[in-house]
Each structure stands twice: as structure tokens, then as C-alpha cells.
Design a protein around this motif. Structure first.
Motif, PDB file in Angstrom:
ATOM      1  N   LEU A  90       0.838  -1.197   0.000  1.00  0.00           N
ATOM      2  CA  LEU A  90       0.000   0.000   0.000  1.00  0.00           C
ATOM      3  C   LEU A  90       0.873   1.248   0.000  1.00  0.00           C
ATOM      4  CD1 LEU A  90      -2.621  -1.094   2.710  1.00  0.00           C
ATOM      5  CD2 LEU A  90      -2.773  -1.340   0.227  1.00  0.00           C
ATOM      6  N   TRP A  91       0.354   2.312  -0.596  1.00  0.00           N
ATOM      7  CA  TRP A  91       1.105   3.563  -0.690  1.00  0.00           C
ATOM      8  C   TRP A  91       0.176   4.752  -0.464  1.00  0.00           C
ATOM      9  CZ3 TRP A  91       6.276   2.744  -1.628  1.00  0.00           C
ATOM     10  CH2 TRP A  91       6.634   1.509  -2.180  1.00  0.00           C
ATOM     11  N   PHE A  92       0.717   5.791   0.155  1.00  0.00           N
ATOM     12  CA  PHE A  92       0.072   7.094   0.183  1.00  0.00           C
ATOM     13  C   PHE A  92       0.644   7.921  -0.965  1.00  0.00           C
ATOM     14  CE2 PHE A  92      -0.613   6.403   4.880  1.00  0.00           C
ATOM     15  CZ  PHE A  92      -2.002   6.457   4.832  1.00  0.00           C
ATOM     16  N   GLU A  93      -0.227   8.623  -1.679  1.00  0.00           N
ATOM     17  CA  GLU A  93       0.235   9.522  -2.753  1.00  0.00           C
ATOM     18  C   GLU A  93       0.156  10.953  -2.247  1.00  0.00           C
ATOM     19  OE1 GLU A  93       0.326  12.352  -5.716  1.00  0.00           O
ATOM     20  OE2 GLU A  93      -1.631  11.876  -4.825  1.00  0.00           O
ATOM     21  N   GLU A  94       1.302  11.623  -2.224  1.00  0.00           N
ATOM     22  CA  GLU A  94       1.383  12.983  -1.695  1.00  0.00           C
ATOM     23  C   GLU A  94       2.274  13.830  -2.604  1.00  0.00           C
ATOM     24  OE1 GLU A  94       2.481  15.264   2.535  1.00  0.00           O
ATOM     25  OE2 GLU A  94       2.543  13.072   2.374  1.00  0.00           O
ATOM     26  N   ASP A  95       1.688  14.853  -3.202  1.00  0.00           N
ATOM     27  CA  ASP A  95       2.432  15.752  -4.095  1.00  0.00           C
ATOM     28  C   ASP A  95       3.128  14.988  -5.215  1.00  0.00           C
ATOM     29  OD1 ASP A  95       1.672  17.942  -2.534  1.00  0.00           O
ATOM     30  OD2 ASP A  95       3.415  17.723  -1.225  1.00  0.00           O
ATOM     31  N   GLY A  96       2.448  13.996  -5.758  1.00  0.00           N
ATOM     32  CA  GLY A  96       2.999  13.237  -6.876  1.00  0.00           C
ATOM     33  C   GLY A  96       4.015  12.183  -6.487  1.00  0.00           C
ATOM     34  N   LYS A  97       4.272  12.009  -5.196  1.00  0.00           N
ATOM     35  CA  LYS A  97       5.231  11.014  -4.732  1.00  0.00           C
ATOM     36  C   LYS A  97       4.509   9.941  -3.928  1.00  0.00           C
ATOM     37  CE  LYS A  97       9.063  14.332  -4.459  1.00  0.00           C
ATOM     38  NZ  LYS A  97      10.085  14.948  -3.580  1.00  0.00           N
ATOM     39  N   MET A  98       5.057   8.715  -3.974  1.00  0.00           N
ATOM     40  CA  MET A  98       4.459   7.594  -3.277  1.00  0.00           C
ATOM     41  C   MET A  98       5.232   7.310  -1.987  1.00  0.00           C
ATOM     42  SD  MET A  98       2.003   7.051  -5.343  1.00  0.00           S
ATOM     43  CE  MET A  98       1.246   5.466  -4.992  1.00  0.00           C
ATOM     44  N   ARG A  99       4.495   7.140  -0.905  1.00  0.00           N
ATOM     45  CA  ARG A  99       5.077   6.851   0.405  1.00  0.00           C
ATOM     46  C   ARG A  99       4.497   5.530   0.911  1.00  0.00           C
ATOM     47  NH1 ARG A  99       2.639   8.914   5.143  1.00  0.00           N
ATOM     48  NH2 ARG A  99       1.694  10.573   3.874  1.00  0.00           N
ATOM     49  N   SER A 100       5.365   4.604   1.309  1.00  0.00           N
ATOM     50  CA  SER A 100       4.903   3.276   1.710  1.00  0.00           C
ATOM     51  C   SER A 100       3.935   3.369   2.879  1.00  0.00           C
ATOM     52  CB  SER A 100       6.083   2.385   2.098  1.00  0.00           C
ATOM     53  OG  SER A 100       5.621   1.113   2.540  1.00  0.00           O
ATOM     54  N   ALA A 101       2.857   2.563   2.795  1.00  0.00           N
ATOM     55  CA  ALA A 101       1.854   2.522   3.865  1.00  0.00           C
ATOM     56  C   ALA A 101       1.644   1.087   4.349  1.00  0.00           C
ATOM     57  CB  ALA A 101       0.536   3.111   3.370  1.00  0.00           C
ATOM     58  N   GLY A 102       2.649   0.228   4.134  1.00  0.00           N
ATOM     59  CA  GLY A 102       2.582  -1.129   4.669  1.00  0.00           C
ATOM     60  C   GLY A 102       2.214  -2.174   3.642  1.00  0.00           C
ATOM     61  N   LEU A 103       2.207  -3.423   4.099  1.00  0.00           N
ATOM     62  CA  LEU A 103       1.948  -4.574   3.228  1.00  0.00           C
ATOM     63  C   LEU A 103       0.609  -5.213   3.568  1.00  0.00           C
ATOM     64  CD1 LEU A 103       5.456  -6.305   3.442  1.00  0.00           C
ATOM     65  CD2 LEU A 103       4.677  -4.625   1.754  1.00  0.00           C
ATOM     66  N   MET A 104      -0.015  -5.788   2.547  1.00  0.00           N
ATOM     67  CA  MET A 104      -1.210  -6.583   2.768  1.00  0.00           C
ATOM     68  C   MET A 104      -0.805  -8.025   3.051  1.00  0.00           C
ATOM     69  SD  MET A 104      -3.614  -5.013  -0.286  1.00  0.00           S
ATOM     70  CE  MET A 104      -4.918  -6.218   0.030  1.00  0.00           C
TER      71      MET A 104
END
Length: 251
Positions: A191-205
Motif C-alpha cells: 500500500l502507498w500514500f500519494e502525496e504531491d505526486g510522490k508515493m510513500r509506503s503505507a505497509g503490506l497486505m
């Protein structure tokens, strides 16, 4: 089973109450029915809220009790087939067997010591995993039950539906998915958070589970969307594949 019957299965599917044949048929139906996909996503999120809201935390002393008991359980050694039961008569035979018995006792003592350490470590690992799962479940329940919780749902392809729930006050998000196909062997969904065109990891399923509720790692912050990608086992620092899902976060 006709299409009219399939339209009535959204609730049972959300509660994982369908037999295999009906579940397969309904998941095929979901791929082409926007109304059922939307209703299923909403019901799945509601089911997760209800389930997590009544979750019970184990008593605090359970961990110490498990660790104390695990060190007192002795593992039985395997018995050799056809072992002799008669007592040797010759003194020399007794001496030889006594030496072998002593060596066996020493080896067994070392083995039991190793088993005890191994069992203790396994118990520690299991408790750590249980503790992390408990904390994640409690965090997800808090987000889902938050007064300011807002949700958005979307179809993810291949019949899967996803719902993201956000609590601005808690600055956390929960991702609820159903009908998710298993990732390729040796891969995992990240999972990822999208912030200002960049992806930030939000953990695994969790791999292999078509329905799950995941507390996304980290704060929502200024993220405006989220995504799901297929990554190598253990995850990646940045996405290495095209997203299988992109969703805006609810305002």
C-alpha cells in the motif's frame, strides 16, 4: 443461478457466508455490475467496523503465563522401533550399554536444552506477531469507529472492490478490500500514500487473503490518494510496478 439471484448476495458475500460455488459466481458477477460492486464495498467496510468494534484484547498477564508454561513442557523423544526390552546378563554388555546410556543422556540433555530455547523463541515470535496484530486491529477499529470517519469506494479490477476510510482527527487510514486475487508467487501487495505526486509506503497486505482490513502504516499527512502495487516479498522502498489500484482519499 440467475442475475436477479446474484444481486441479492452482496450482504452474504461481505460477511464471507457464501459457499465456494456461489462465491465464485458472485465474484464473476461483480466484475460487470457497478451497483453490486459499490454495495459490496460499503457492506464490507461496515462489517469490518462491526467486527473490530467488539474485538476483545487478551489480558495483560497472558504473555508471561505463556512464556512460563512453554519452558515446563517437555517434548517426548521418539521411540526406536524394535528397541530391546530384556536386560543383558553379561557384565561387559552392561558396561557398554551404561556408557552408551550416559552418552545418550548427555546428548538428550543438550537436545532438550536446544528444544527449550527454540520453543521459547518461537513463543516470543508468536507473541510479538500477536501483539502487532492486536495493535493493528485496535488501530483499525479506532479509525473505523471514529466520529469523523469518511470513506470512499472503488472497483480495483478482476472483480475486487476496495474502500478506504480516513479519520482526519486521528490522521490514520484503513483499507478494506474484498475479492482480491492472490499476488504472484514470491510477491506481495504493498500500500502507498500519494502525496504531491510522490508515493510513500503505507505497509503490506497479507498475501493469499481475498478479503482483509488493513490499518495503513504511518500518518495520512498531506496525502490526497492511495495506491496498491505488486512488490517483491518484504516490500520495496519505492513502487517497482504499475499500480493495480489508485484511489483518492475521501475529503
Amino acid at each position: 443461478m440467475n442475475t436477479t439471484d446474484l444481486h441479492t448476495l452482496t450482504g452474504a458475500y461481505a460477511m464471507d457466508a457464501l459457499p465456494d460455488t456461489e462465491r465464485t459466481a458472485f465474484e464473476r458477477h461483480l466484475a460487470g455490475c457497478e451497483a453490486c460492486a459499490q454495495e459490496t464495498a460499503e457492506l464490507t467496510a461496515t462489517t469490518a467496523r462491526l467486527g473490530l468494534a467488539v474485538s476483545v484484547s487478551p489480558r495483560p498477564e497472558l504473555r508471561d503465563e505463556v512464556l512460563r508454561r512453554i519452558t515446563t513442557v517437555r517434548q517426548e523423544t521418539p521411540r526406536e522401533a524394535g528397541a530391546a526390552t530384556s536386560v543383558p546378563r553379561a557384565a561387559a554388555r552392561r558396561v557398554i550399554l551404561s556408557r552408551w546410556a550416559l552418552a545418550a543422556c548427555v546428548a538428550a540433555a543438550a537436545a532438550f536444552g536446544g528444544v527449550a530455547v527454540w520453543q521459547h523463541q518461537r513463543a516470543e515470535d508468536a507473541l510479538d506477531q500477536a501483539r502487532q496484530a492486536e495493535q493493528s486491529a485496535e488501530g483499525a477499529a479506532a479509525v473505523l469507529a471514529a466520529p469523523d470517519a469518511r470513506s470512499g469506494s472503488a472497483k480495483l479490477g478482476d472483480g475486487a472492490t476496495g474502500t478506504v476510510v480516513v479519520s482526519k482527527r486521528q490522521d490514520r487510514a484503513v483499507f478494506v478490500v474484498s475479492g482480491m486475487a492472490p499476488p504472484p508467487k514470491g510477491k506481495t501487495y504493498q500500500l502507498w500514500f500519494e502525496e504531491d505526486g510522490k508515493m510513500r509506503s503505507a505497509g503490506l497486505m497479507e498475501p493469499g487473503r481475498s478479503k482483509q482490513t488493513v490499518l495503513m502504516s504511518g500518518a495520512v499527512g498531506g496525502a490526497s490518494g492511495m495506491g496498491v502495487t505488486v512488490e517483491p516479498a518484504g516490500g520495496s522502498g519505492q513502487p517497482t510496478s504499475a499500480p493495480v489500484a489508485l484511489m483518492p482519499l475521501p475529503a
